[in-house]
Write an enzyme that holds these catalytic residues in place. Structure first.
Site, PDB file in Angstrom:
ATOM      1  N   HIS A   4      13.168 -17.568  18.165  1.00 54.56           N
ATOM      2  CA  HIS A   4      13.041 -17.619  19.625  1.00 54.56           C
ATOM      3  C   HIS A   4      14.349 -17.381  20.375  1.00 54.56           C
ATOM      4  CE1 HIS A   4       9.746 -20.067  17.894  1.00 54.56           C
ATOM      5  NE2 HIS A   4       9.031 -19.398  18.767  1.00 54.56           N
ATOM      6  N   GLY A  20      15.290 -27.949  31.488  1.00 55.79           N
ATOM      7  CA  GLY A  20      13.979 -27.410  31.143  1.00 55.79           C
ATOM      8  C   GLY A  20      13.781 -26.029  31.742  1.00 55.79           C
ATOM      9  N   ARG A  24      17.416 -22.760  36.168  1.00 56.13           N
ATOM     10  CA  ARG A  24      18.511 -23.732  36.362  1.00 56.13           C
ATOM     11  C   ARG A  24      19.651 -23.395  35.399  1.00 56.13           C
ATOM     12  NH1 ARG A  24      16.608 -29.158  35.113  1.00 56.13           N
ATOM     13  NH2 ARG A  24      15.120 -28.705  36.748  1.00 56.13           N
ATOM     14  N   ARG A  43      11.447 -14.488  25.835  1.00 49.50           N
ATOM     15  CA  ARG A  43      10.534 -15.327  26.631  1.00 49.50           C
ATOM     16  C   ARG A  43      11.133 -15.742  27.982  1.00 49.50           C
ATOM     17  NH1 ARG A  43       6.288 -18.155  23.313  1.00 49.50           N
ATOM     18  NH2 ARG A  43       6.281 -16.975  21.398  1.00 49.50           N
ATOM     19  N   ARG A  87      20.819 -32.650  27.597  1.00 47.43           N
ATOM     20  CA  ARG A  87      19.759 -32.259  28.525  1.00 47.43           C
ATOM     21  C   ARG A  87      20.181 -32.562  29.954  1.00 47.43           C
ATOM     22  NH1 ARG A  87      14.957 -31.594  30.682  1.00 47.43           N
ATOM     23  NH2 ARG A  87      13.838 -33.354  31.587  1.00 47.43           N
ATOM     24  N   VAL A  88      19.966 -31.618  30.857  1.00 50.43           N
ATOM     25  CA  VAL A  88      20.211 -31.847  32.291  1.00 50.43           C
ATOM     26  C   VAL A  88      18.880 -31.585  32.993  1.00 50.43           C
ATOM     27  CG1 VAL A  88      22.715 -31.542  32.465  1.00 50.43           C
ATOM     28  CG2 VAL A  88      21.292 -29.525  32.343  1.00 50.43           C
ATOM     29  N   GLY A  89      18.116 -32.666  33.189  1.00 53.16           N
ATOM     30  CA  GLY A  89      16.729 -32.500  33.608  1.00 53.16           C
ATOM     31  C   GLY A  89      16.395 -33.205  34.900  1.00 53.16           C
ATOM     32  N   SER A  90      15.189 -32.944  35.374  1.00 56.51           N
ATOM     33  CA  SER A  90      14.675 -33.676  36.534  1.00 56.51           C
ATOM     34  C   SER A  90      13.702 -34.744  36.043  1.00 56.51           C
ATOM     35  CB  SER A  90      13.998 -32.725  37.526  1.00 56.51           C
ATOM     36  OG  SER A  90      12.872 -32.118  36.942  1.00 56.51           O
ATOM     37  N   GLU A 179      10.009 -38.159  32.394  1.00 57.92           N
ATOM     38  CA  GLU A 179      10.269 -36.719  32.218  1.00 57.92           C
ATOM     39  C   GLU A 179       9.515 -36.302  30.959  1.00 57.92           C
ATOM     40  OE1 GLU A 179      13.260 -35.818  29.531  1.00 57.92           O
ATOM     41  OE2 GLU A 179      11.876 -37.437  28.971  1.00 57.92           O
ATOM     42  N   MET A 180       9.819 -35.147  30.383  1.00 54.92           N
ATOM     43  CA  MET A 180       8.927 -34.665  29.328  1.00 54.92           C
ATOM     44  C   MET A 180       9.608 -34.186  28.034  1.00 54.92           C
ATOM     45  SD  MET A 180       6.200 -32.667  31.794  1.00 54.92           S
ATOM     46  CE  MET A 180       5.071 -32.300  30.468  1.00 54.92           C
ATOM     47  N   GLU A 181      10.918 -34.442  27.869  1.00 52.54           N
ATOM     48  CA  GLU A 181      11.585 -33.868  26.687  1.00 52.54           C
ATOM     49  C   GLU A 181      12.505 -34.800  25.897  1.00 52.54           C
ATOM     50  OE1 GLU A 181      11.898 -32.315  29.753  1.00 52.54           O
ATOM     51  OE2 GLU A 181      10.330 -30.828  29.424  1.00 52.54           O
ATOM     52  N   SER A 203      13.988 -36.310  40.903  1.00 48.86           N
ATOM     53  CA  SER A 203      13.494 -35.234  41.770  1.00 48.86           C
ATOM     54  C   SER A 203      12.333 -35.690  42.638  1.00 48.86           C
ATOM     55  CB  SER A 203      13.039 -34.056  40.912  1.00 48.86           C
ATOM     56  OG  SER A 203      12.071 -34.494  39.967  1.00 48.86           O
ATOM     57  N   ASP A 204      11.699 -36.804  42.250  1.00 51.39           N
ATOM     58  CA  ASP A 204      10.548 -37.296  43.005  1.00 51.39           C
ATOM     59  C   ASP A 204      10.309 -38.759  42.621  1.00 51.39           C
ATOM     60  OD1 ASP A 204       9.701 -35.514  40.573  1.00 51.39           O
ATOM     61  OD2 ASP A 204       8.185 -37.079  40.722  1.00 51.39           O
ATOM     62  N   ARG A 217      15.240 -28.342  42.848  1.00 52.70           N
ATOM     63  CA  ARG A 217      15.335 -28.732  41.427  1.00 52.70           C
ATOM     64  C   ARG A 217      16.073 -27.664  40.628  1.00 52.70           C
ATOM     65  NH1 ARG A 217       9.634 -32.041  40.539  1.00 52.70           N
ATOM     66  NH2 ARG A 217       9.461 -32.534  42.729  1.00 52.70           N
TER      67      ARG A 217
HETATM   68  O1  LIG Z   1      13.449 -30.196  35.310  1.00 52.53           O
HETATM   69  P1  LIG Z   1      13.187 -30.223  33.847  1.00 52.53           P
HETATM   70  O2  LIG Z   1      14.434 -30.223  33.048  1.00 52.53           O
HETATM   71  O3  LIG Z   1      12.237 -29.109  33.383  1.00 52.53           O
HETATM   72  O4  LIG Z   1      12.454 -31.627  33.536  1.00 52.53           O
HETATM   73  C1  LIG Z   1      11.252 -32.103  34.113  1.00 52.53           C
HETATM   74  O5  LIG Z   1      10.570 -31.137  34.905  1.00 52.53           O
HETATM   75  C2  LIG Z   1       9.443 -30.605  34.182  1.00 52.53           C
HETATM   76  C3  LIG Z   1       8.184 -30.943  34.928  1.00 52.53           C
HETATM   77  O6  LIG Z   1       8.207 -30.432  36.215  1.00 52.53           O
HETATM   78  C4  LIG Z   1       9.482 -31.221  32.792  1.00 52.53           C
HETATM   79  O7  LIG Z   1      10.151 -30.357  31.921  1.00 52.53           O
HETATM   80  C5  LIG Z   1      10.236 -32.508  33.054  1.00 52.53           C
HETATM   81  O8  LIG Z   1      10.861 -33.079  31.935  1.00 52.53           O
HETATM   82  O1  LIG Z   2       8.153 -34.917  34.131  1.00 54.62           O
HETATM   83  C1  LIG Z   2       8.349 -35.179  35.319  1.00 54.62           C
HETATM   84  C2  LIG Z   2       9.469 -34.684  36.027  1.00 54.62           C
HETATM   85  C3  LIG Z   2       9.634 -34.999  37.342  1.00 54.62           C
HETATM   86  N1  LIG Z   2       8.699 -35.783  37.923  1.00 54.62           N
HETATM   87  C4  LIG Z   2       7.628 -36.263  37.257  1.00 54.62           C
HETATM   88  O2  LIG Z   2       6.791 -36.969  37.844  1.00 54.62           O
HETATM   89  N2  LIG Z   2       7.473 -35.947  35.977  1.00 54.62           N
END
Ligand SMILES: O=P(O)(O)O[C@H]1O[C@H](CO)[C@@H](O)[C@H]1O
Ligand SMILES: O=c1cc[nH]c(=O)[nH]1
Length: 232
Positions: A4, A20, A24, A43, A87-90, A179-181, A203-204, A217
């Protein structure tokens, strides 16, 4: 070249920032790196290497969710020798005192991820941040006068949950945000004995319903990037 990532061996620095969102990643490279070059477009998961204060540093998108970041983390570590994955995430706040644009260092990541359930046969594994990166991030934040919050975060397999109120259980047990990772990143890093840390910007808020725009974001979460760059 891995499945990948089309970079050549040596194209990627030992320290990589992992948002993510691939856009960004592009913004970080164009805003903060000296002489960035793009090492991946497969990708559209953009990856760049440049320098910062003379030190080589990379950034690459991971996509959303544990399966996606697990693929990229695995290839970055095993094929390209990456040692520090940041990781630099939201993230969405689960607590009243965790406000929009606050920075959270994820000391640990609770999760409902199906990936770790599969990996550990239903037993619990506690994905945790690397202590040295964590401590260094605290030091950098202090030096730059950036307030941070640190604690347990929740890595979810879902962005849109059937039961919105379910976040309150995690909130009650002190989890700061969702978040998700991170749980996936921390687990893959531990498996290969390398270092990982998640730095998140709120972010929210699930508590107040406030939220930032997609463009914000992508291009305005500067303080978390400054802390991450300070780790290189
Ligand atoms: O802004 P990123 O780094 O993608 O992180 C958050 O934003 C995404 C969801 O909108 C998910 O990947 C979550 O972990
Ligand atoms: O995974 C995420 C990222 C930002 N905000 C959420 O509610 N979920």
């Amino acid at each position: 070249m891995s499945v990948h990532i089309e970079a050549k061996k040596g194209d990627i620095a030992e320290t990589i920032l992992l948002p993510g969102d691939p856009l960004r990643a592009k913004w970080i490279a164009e805003t903060f790196f000296d002489n960035p070059f793009c090492f991946n477009k497969i990708r559209n998961m953009f990856g760049y290497t440049g320098t910062f204060n003379g030190t080589r540093i990379s950034v690459m998108g991971t996509g959303m969710g544990v399966p996606s970041i697990s693929i990229y983390a695995h290839e970055l570590i095993t094929e390209y020798g990456v040692k520090n994955l940041i990781r630099v995430g939201s993230a969405g706040s689960y607590q009243k005192h965790v406000k929009i644009r606050d920075i959270v260092l994820a000391m640990a990541a609770s999760s409902n991820s199906g990936v770790n359930e599969l990996r550990f046969g239903g037993a619990d594994y506690a994905p945790t941040a690397n202590f040295d990166l964590f401590k260094k991030a605290l030091d950098v934040a202090k030096e730059k006068n950036i307030d941070i919050k640190a604690g347990n975060v929740f890595t979810s397999d879902e962005f849109y949950e059937d039961d919105f109120e379910s976040y309150k259980k995690w909130s009650k047990f002190g989890v700061l945000c969702v978040e998700m990772e991170s749980a996936g990143l921390y687990t893959v890093a531990a498996k290969h004995n390398v270092n990982a840390l998640s730095i998140l910007t709120i972010s929210d808020s699930l508590v107040t319903g406030e939220r930032t725009t997609s463009k914000e974001r992508e291009t305005t979460f500067i303080e978390m990037v400054e802390i991450a760059m300070g780790l290189a």
